[in-house]
Design an enzyme around this catalytic site. Structure first.
Site, PDB file in Angstrom:
ATOM      1  N   GLU A 286       0.819  -1.208   0.000  1.00 29.09           N
ATOM      2  CA  GLU A 286       0.000   0.000   0.000  1.00 29.09           C
ATOM      3  C   GLU A 286       0.856   1.263   0.000  1.00 29.09           C
ATOM      4  OE1 GLU A 286      -4.231  -0.207   1.798  1.00 29.09           O
ATOM      5  OE2 GLU A 286      -3.064   0.953   3.231  1.00 29.09           O
ATOM      6  N   HIS A 307       7.712 -27.205  -0.173  1.00 27.14           N
ATOM      7  CA  HIS A 307       7.082 -28.373  -0.802  1.00 27.14           C
ATOM      8  C   HIS A 307       5.923 -27.964  -1.714  1.00 27.14           C
ATOM      9  CE1 HIS A 307       9.243 -31.353   1.751  1.00 27.14           C
ATOM     10  NE2 HIS A 307       9.370 -30.280   2.509  1.00 27.14           N
ATOM     11  N   LYS A 421     -14.361   0.035  -4.191  1.00 23.08           N
ATOM     12  CA  LYS A 421     -15.456   0.448  -3.318  1.00 23.08           C
ATOM     13  C   LYS A 421     -16.553   1.156  -4.109  1.00 23.08           C
ATOM     14  CE  LYS A 421     -12.469   1.074   0.736  1.00 23.08           C
ATOM     15  NZ  LYS A 421     -11.998   2.025   1.752  1.00 23.08           N
TER      16      LYS A 421
END
Length: 446
Positions: A286, A307, A421
């Site tokens: 951010e 793995h 948003k």
């Protein structure tokens, strides 16, 4: 003290290039210290370790003691992004992972809500709340961020229906703005105890404000030791020197970025540090990811992910660098026993500590990845405890500010997070978004 080792990068860079990058990092440190750079009104985090008043800690402890008197054994912390990741990181790192299953803990269990929009998650949390004695901490500067606001609406309703409005008010603490916002207004109206999110501290830098301090205290950990560790790094990371650990880290990661290493993987070999990676990803993603720039932050947990992700890291596209958080000493001791049958062929390990195997896996991985073309930075702490976590938090924050200024971006804004948003509000039919909703529907119909 957090230490930085850059030996794993030496074969990928030239000394003169690194010296130039250090000079740039020192210039960025100067800007950060003088508070003359972009976003300089959000630098309140710089002196939190040395300026946090004892009275704040005592207020948090008073909440802890009050809720203990009520028999509270479950605290739901509501927040998203920086409003929960730092506390989650600290609590996960410091907790015995099986303590609550064993019934051997005096502190309440701290769980988190408001960091997603999953109906199943909140429903199952409610199931858990029904069999526990519950209080909640709501963390939001505005009180209107969608995810935590929905969670708080539902949890507040449950508390009022279960304990009554008056008692519920004593089981709700708000960490919010000092003067304005929906949550501040509701807190005043209902009489909730409140703590202040400082105006000059952004969410991803807020772990050493009440945002992190209160949940960590409620979970039963030593916040004073955490602040002491952060204070040590506050002093170390303010020195104008090429040996400043924040300068070393910022200088090297930016130099590698300029050389084509576009992805940085934060690696741990201690499962307790999984959420350090989650907190770190927000801090750097951010802060740096804007204006078409920035190192992409990712994280892995070794040896587990060797793995699964190990093949790509070893042989995939060479756009990676690793930053390994090394823990020098384990808090526990366990040795490997001899097996007379030796069917697994591991008797050569008899008498060795499990952590020695882990350390050799770390060293072996380092050598293999460097040979495979992945430079490795190393961040070292002595052991996992409150003091060293405080140091890690501050170190990464200070290095982030330096690094972002080296990139030429504002470390303290996040203009890109609003895009989703606006679309979400339009799709949900929020008043005032009608025109955008029509545009989206037209787009989806094509």
């Amino acid at each position: 003290m957090v230490k930085v080792n850059l030996g794993g990068c030496s074969s990928f860079i030239k000394d003169a290039e690194y010296d130039t990058s250090v000079e740039k990092a020192l210039q960025s440190l100067d800007v950060l210290e003088a508070e003359t750079g972009a976003g300089n009104d959000f630098l309140g985090w710089k002196h939190l370790p040395s300026e946090t008043p004892e009275s704040l800690i005592q207020e948090c402890e008073a909440i802890r003691d009050s809720w203990k008197g009520k028999g509270v054994d479950l605290v739901v912390v509501i927040g998203i992004g920086g409003s929960y990741l730092g506390a989650k990181c600290a609590i996960e790192a410091l907790s015995h992972p099986f303590a609550h299953f064993m019934g051997k803990t005096e502190a309440p269990q701290v769980v988190f809500a408001g960091h997603n929009l999953s109906e199943e998650y909140i429903s199952e949390l409610m199931d858990f709340m029904k069999v526990r004695n519950v209080a909640t901490v709501i963390i939001s500067k505005s009180g209107t961020t969608t995810e935590p606001a929905i969670a708080f609406r539902l949890i507040k309703q449950y508390l009022e229906e279960t304990y009554g409005a008056k008692e519920a008010a004593e089981r709700i603490v708000a960490v919010t703005d000092a003067h304005r916002g929906a949550l501040k207004s509701l807190s005043t109206q209902e009489g909730y105890k409140t703590f202040v999110i400082p105006d000059n501290v952004g969410g991803r830098f807020s772990v050493l404000t009440p945002v992190g301090i209160l949940p960590i205290v409620l979970a039963g950990f030593d916040i004073r030791a955490m602040l002491e560790g952060a204070k040590e790094m506050e002093q170390a990371c303010a020195v104008r020197s090429a040996e400043n650990p924040a300068v070393k880290y910022a200088a090297m990661r930016n130099l590698l970025y300029q050389g084509g290493k576009k992805i940085e993987i934060l690696v741990n070999f201690a499962p307790k540090l999984q959420y350090l990676g989650e907190w770190w990803k927000q801090l750097y993603g951010e802060s740096e990811g804007k204006d078409g720039k920035g190192i992409f932050p990712a994280s892995v947990n070794f040896t587990t992910d060797l793995h699964s992700m190990g093949q790509y890291i070893q042989d995939g596209e060479r756009h990676l660098m690793e930053t390994v958080v090394t823990v020098e000493n384990s808090n526990r001791s366990m040795t490997i026993a001899n097996d007379p049958q030796n069917l697994d062929g591991l008797n050569f390990l008899t008498g060795k500590h499990v952590e020695e195997c882990n350390a050799m896996a770390e060293l072996g991985t380092k050598l293999a990845h460097i040979d495979g073309g992945v430079p490795q930075l190393q961040v070292v702490i002595e052991r996992i405890n409150e003091f060293n976590l405080g140091g890690l938090f501050y170190f990464f924050e200070k290095a982030c500010g330096i690094s972002a200024y080296m990139l030429g971006v504002n470390p303290f804004n996040q203009p890109g997070v609003e895009a989703y948003k606006k679309n979400m509000f339009a799709l949900l039919g929020k008043p005032g978004y009608e025109e955008q909703a029509r545009a989206i529907q037209d787009r989806l119909s094509k």
